[in-house]
Design an enzyme around this catalytic site. Structure first.
Site, short mmCIF file in Angstrom:
data_model
loop_
_atom_site.label_atom_id
_atom_site.label_comp_id
_atom_site.label_asym_id
_atom_site.label_seq_id
_atom_site.Cartn_x
_atom_site.Cartn_y
_atom_site.Cartn_z
N ASP A 110 0.80 -1.23 0.00
CA ASP A 110 0.00 0.00 0.00
C ASP A 110 0.83 1.29 0.00
O ASP A 110 1.97 1.31 0.44
CB ASP A 110 -0.98 0.01 1.18
CG ASP A 110 -0.31 -0.24 2.53
OD1 ASP A 110 0.73 -0.92 2.58
OD2 ASP A 110 -0.82 0.26 3.55
N GLU A 168 -0.66 -2.16 5.20
CA GLU A 168 0.29 -2.07 6.32
C GLU A 168 0.14 -0.74 7.04
O GLU A 168 0.33 -0.63 8.24
CB GLU A 168 1.73 -2.26 5.82
CG GLU A 168 2.74 -2.49 6.95
CD GLU A 168 3.09 -1.24 7.73
OE1 GLU A 168 3.24 -1.34 8.97
OE2 GLU A 168 3.21 -0.16 7.14
#
Ligand SMILES: [Zn+2]
Ligand SMILES: [Zn+2]
Length: 435
Positions: A110, A168
């Protein structure tokens, strides 16, 4: 036949009985040369992939294009690929030519809600979204590792599970996600993963890595406090309960938890990052709202802090006729480098980079959800330098100017290939040589 013995026990036993043999348990010269050759061969493709991911960053739990790119590449290699794990996660299994245990490697995919301000030619095309934490580099390194190890599968005994994880940086409000959800959805099972490896890029010179055994990153918990008083005229405070005075006392007293009640050799941080309250200069405020974060390296301190916080908040507010609402939410635990795994695998990191290039890492109070894997199985996590050594400084992680040196990708691939192969080789050695 499925093996049921505990990998943790296996590692401990191995270390006790065979540590003296550890030198002979690293990949042979020919394999090391092949790792270099294949890494060099795939580098242009991996750099292209990295730039594509960098140009098309996606926020947590929205990593659709990234996951598609990763999974199609893994499928083209002929690996067993699962998609949609913990929303957009991708998990691939590479079987070596001989049966054995499974080790895992994890990348996060991400990006962050940041407008990129670098002037690289492959700048983000997605307004307000940027790979400012280097997860594009992590994804490329782990994908490259899959490509190189796939070419070497004849030499592998055991399996490697490649884990590409979403979110994350934290899921959007109201959504689950990240490492915790990956584990809930069984990423460490079928086949069960014996040990897991991961890295994070770091503003340190290229060619250097930072590592230490034990807790290297902190747990990260969140709290909110509402202090409830009673409104009155600012000139007649005795007719009200001043929530601002109560909040001030609470804020100051909470720091005593860190300085007076915890072991000073066991670091912890309590920060209040948000405060809101009151309406006007001459009105005693009815409510104050506070929000903050708690970071610890040990579970002992982590357990203690919320209880002590509530005692203080309750004591102060109730003493003066006020009240409170206290919410505490546990986030990631501390990232823990398993000491036995560290003893066995650190020589590999030294072998690849050279002893002078491994820096001892002081524990950082930032967090990483890799910690959830380390809670379940032995983990090995290190920081990889991504600063061009010619430059004096580089923009830090989460900066709109963050621009890691791409040469770190090939180096990361090489390190992971050696770590995973050495780890599998040591397991095989143990199986062949029972105590
Ligand atoms: Zn980050
Ligand atoms: Zn990160």
């Amino acid at each position: 036949m499925k093996k049921h013995f505990s990998f943790r026990l296996l590692l401990v036993l191995f270390f006790v009985f065979f540590v003296s043999h550890s030198k002979s348990l690293s990949v042979d010269k020919a394999t090391a040369q092949l790792i270099d050759q294949y890494t060099q061969k795939i580098s242009p493709e991996i750099i292209k992939i990295r730039r594509f991911i960098h140009m098309n960053p996606e926020l947590s739990n929205r990593e659709y294009q990234t996951a598609k790119l990763v999974s199609s590449k893994l499928m083209s290699l002929g690996l067993e690929v699962k998609t949609g794990v913990a929303k957009t996660g991708v998990v691939a299994l590479l079987h070596g030519s001989q049966k054995g245990l499974t080790v895992g490697i994890r990348a996060d995919m991400d990006a962050l809600p940041i407008q990129e301000l670098t002037d690289v030619p492959f700048k983000s095309l997605n307004p307000g979204v940027m790979h400012a934490c280097g997860h594009d580099i992590h994804t490329s390194i782990v994908l490259g590792t899959a490509m190189v190890l796939n070419a070497l599968k004849e030499k592998i005994r055991g399996s490697v599970k490649f884990i590409f994880q979403p979110a994350e940086e934290g899921s959007p409000p109201g959504e689950e996600g990240g490492a915790g959800l990956m584990i809930e959805e069984g990423v460490l099972e079928e086949p069960s993963v014996g040990a897991i490896f991961g890295l994070h890029v770091w503003p340190e010179d290229l060619g250097k890595a930072l590592f230490s055994a034990g807790s290297i990153m902190a747990s990260s918990d969140w709290f909110e406090i509402t202090i409830i008083g009673k409104s009155s005229h600012g000139a007649r405070p005795h007719e009200g309960v001043d929530s601002i005075t109560l909040a001030s006392n609470v804020i100051v007293s909470l720091q005593n938890i860190i300085s007076r009640t915890l072991d000073p050799t066991d670091p912890a941080v309590l920060s209040i990052g948000k405060i809101e309250g009151g309406t006007k200069a001459n009105i005693v405020a009815e409510k104050v709202y506070l929000e903050g974060t708690v970071r610890t390296l040990s579970e002992t301190s982590r357990d203690k802090i919320p209880k002590l916080m509530e005692n203080i908040i309750k004591g102060i507010t109730r003493s003066f006729g006020g009240d409170y609402i206290f919410n505490y939410r546990y986030g990631s635990p501390a990232v823990y480098n398993h000491p036995e795994l560290a003893k066995i695998m650190l020589p590999t990191l030294i072998k690849v980079l050279g002893k002078e290039n491994i820096k001892d890492l002081k524990p950082q109070m930032v967090a990483e959800d890799f910690a959830f894997y380390c809670q379940k199985i032995p983990g090995f996590f290190f920081f990889l330098g991504v600063k061009d050594p010619i430059l004096e400084t580089m923009a830090p992680l989460h900066s709109p100017y963050f621009n890691p040196d791409e040469r770190s990708i090939a180096l990361g691939i090489k390190i992971f290939c050696h770590l995973l192969l050495d780890c599998l080789q040591r397991q095989s050695y143990f199986e062949d040589t029972p105590p």
